[in-house]
Design an enzyme around this catalytic site. Structure first.
Site, PDB file in Angstrom:
ATOM      1  N   CYS A 169      55.378  39.160  35.692  1.00  0.00           N
ATOM      2  CA  CYS A 169      54.368  39.877  36.459  1.00  0.00           C
ATOM      3  C   CYS A 169      53.379  40.608  35.120  1.00  0.00           C
ATOM      4  O   CYS A 169      53.040  39.827  34.219  1.00  0.00           O
ATOM      5  CB  CYS A 169      54.340  40.924  37.462  1.00  0.00           C
ATOM      6  SG  CYS A 169      55.671  40.419  38.747  1.00  0.00           S
ATOM      7  N   ASP A 221      50.577  33.044  45.519  1.00  0.00           N
ATOM      8  CA  ASP A 221      50.408  33.926  44.466  1.00  0.00           C
ATOM      9  C   ASP A 221      48.730  34.170  44.450  1.00  0.00           C
ATOM     10  O   ASP A 221      48.150  33.534  43.716  1.00  0.00           O
ATOM     11  CB  ASP A 221      51.122  33.621  43.284  1.00  0.00           C
ATOM     12  CG  ASP A 221      51.147  34.578  42.275  1.00  0.00           C
ATOM     13  OD1 ASP A 221      50.159  35.664  42.325  1.00  0.00           O
ATOM     14  OD2 ASP A 221      52.123  34.726  41.335  1.00  0.00           O
ATOM     15  N   HIS A 239      54.511  35.609  44.861  1.00  0.00           N
ATOM     16  CA  HIS A 239      54.480  36.473  43.529  1.00  0.00           C
ATOM     17  C   HIS A 239      55.570  37.482  43.388  1.00  0.00           C
ATOM     18  O   HIS A 239      55.836  38.025  44.603  1.00  0.00           O
ATOM     19  CB  HIS A 239      52.964  37.372  43.395  1.00  0.00           C
ATOM     20  CG  HIS A 239      52.897  38.051  42.320  1.00  0.00           C
ATOM     21  ND1 HIS A 239      52.238  37.770  41.132  1.00  0.00           N
ATOM     22  CD2 HIS A 239      53.277  39.351  41.974  1.00  0.00           C
ATOM     23  CE1 HIS A 239      52.247  38.364  40.123  1.00  0.00           C
ATOM     24  NE2 HIS A 239      52.571  39.746  40.537  1.00  0.00           N
TER      25      HIS A 239
END
Ligand SMILES: *[C@@H]1O[C@H](CO)[C@@H](O)[C@H](O)[C@H]1NC(C)=O
Length: 260
Positions: free
Chosen positions: A141, A186, A218
């Site tokens: 991330c 995502d 995500h």
């Protein structure tokens, strides 16, 4: 941008079970870190991994991931990118993530690239000072951006999962192989950003790989629900993707096409 800024979905997640076995250490400049060391019998001599975490930083799941990289033979260092101010898991809806990045929770502890770049350099130096000659990096991330940004500082090979905040110019400037794990759902790394990244990667002429997983969102590779089969599968596959990539580029001495 080749991926969008982080958002609320960046902290949603499930705790994974296990007992972390690495150690919390302090490196240069008072930076906290988590170090997982491989068993002597499996250790890849002189090869290590910088683990650049999501905004939850050094926590149960990232510690277990670092331990897992260590059990595959890699010294693995997770850096506290946030000076003790990591974001909470499942933050409340009113958590202002962009405000937290700009100023930190106290208002005086920013988590911007001006602050984080030197932390990454300290981590790379720590690895080198401790005998790591070939450095791979994994970024999850928020952390993905910093893997991409620091090839020039000695990262030879990278793996990132569901990246946020990566600029097109940053991606275009990588100087080594990159593997990406992506989720079907995502909003930060949606289809158009994935395709943009693909076009950029082709032009870099570096080795690259993009794996897309259906049925996950995500954050799946660190914070997925291990009790849901599709999520567990994707998380494990993303981990093995990273290990195979690192093994192939940092450990396996064979050249493609050469039989040994
Ligand atoms: C985080 O929130 C999800 C639902 O949004 C919940 O299922 C999960 O158990 C929460 N995780 C933790 C560690 O509390």
């Amino acid at each position: 941008m080749a991926s969008d800024p982080p958002a609320q979905c960046c902290t949603t997640g499930f705790l994974h079970e296990g007992n972390p076995t690495g150690s919390l250490i302090t490196i240069d400049n008072g930076i906290k870190a988590y170090l997982a060391s491989p068993p002597a019998s499996k250790a890849h001599a002189g090869v290590g991994i910088l683990y650049v975490p999501d905004i939850i930083g050094i926590w149960q799941n990232s510690k277990l991931m670092a331990d897992a990289y260590a059990s595959e033979g890699y010294t693995c260092l997770i850096l506290d990118l946030f000076n003790g101010d990591a974001a909470p898991l499942n933050m409340s809806d009113d958590f202002d993530i962009m405000g937290w990045i700009a100023k930190g929770s106290s208002g005086e502890n920013p988590h911007t690239k001006e602050v984080i770049d030197p932390i990454i350099l300290s981590g790379l130096k720590y690895l080198r000072d401790n005998g790591v000659k070939r450095i791979g990096a994994v970024g999850y991330c928020f952390g993905a951006k910093y893997v991409i940004r620091h090839y020039k500082d000695g990262i030879e090979c990278g793996f990132i999962a569901h990246p946020s905040f990566v600029e097109a110019e940053e991606l275009a400037a990588i100087t080594g192989p990159l593997s990406i794990a992506a989720a079907e759902t995502d909003s930060i790394f949606p289809m158009e950003k994935r395709h943009e990244s693909e076009r950029i990667l082709i032009e870099t002429k570096q080795d690259y790989q993009i794996n897309m997983f259906s049925g996950v969102e995500h954050g799946f590779s660190v914070r997925g629900d291990p009790n849901v089969k599709v999520q567990r599968f994707a998380k494990e596959q993303a981990f093995h993707q990273a290990v195979s990539w690192l093994d192939s580029h940092l450990v396996d001495k064979r050249e493609y096409g050469v039989k040994v």
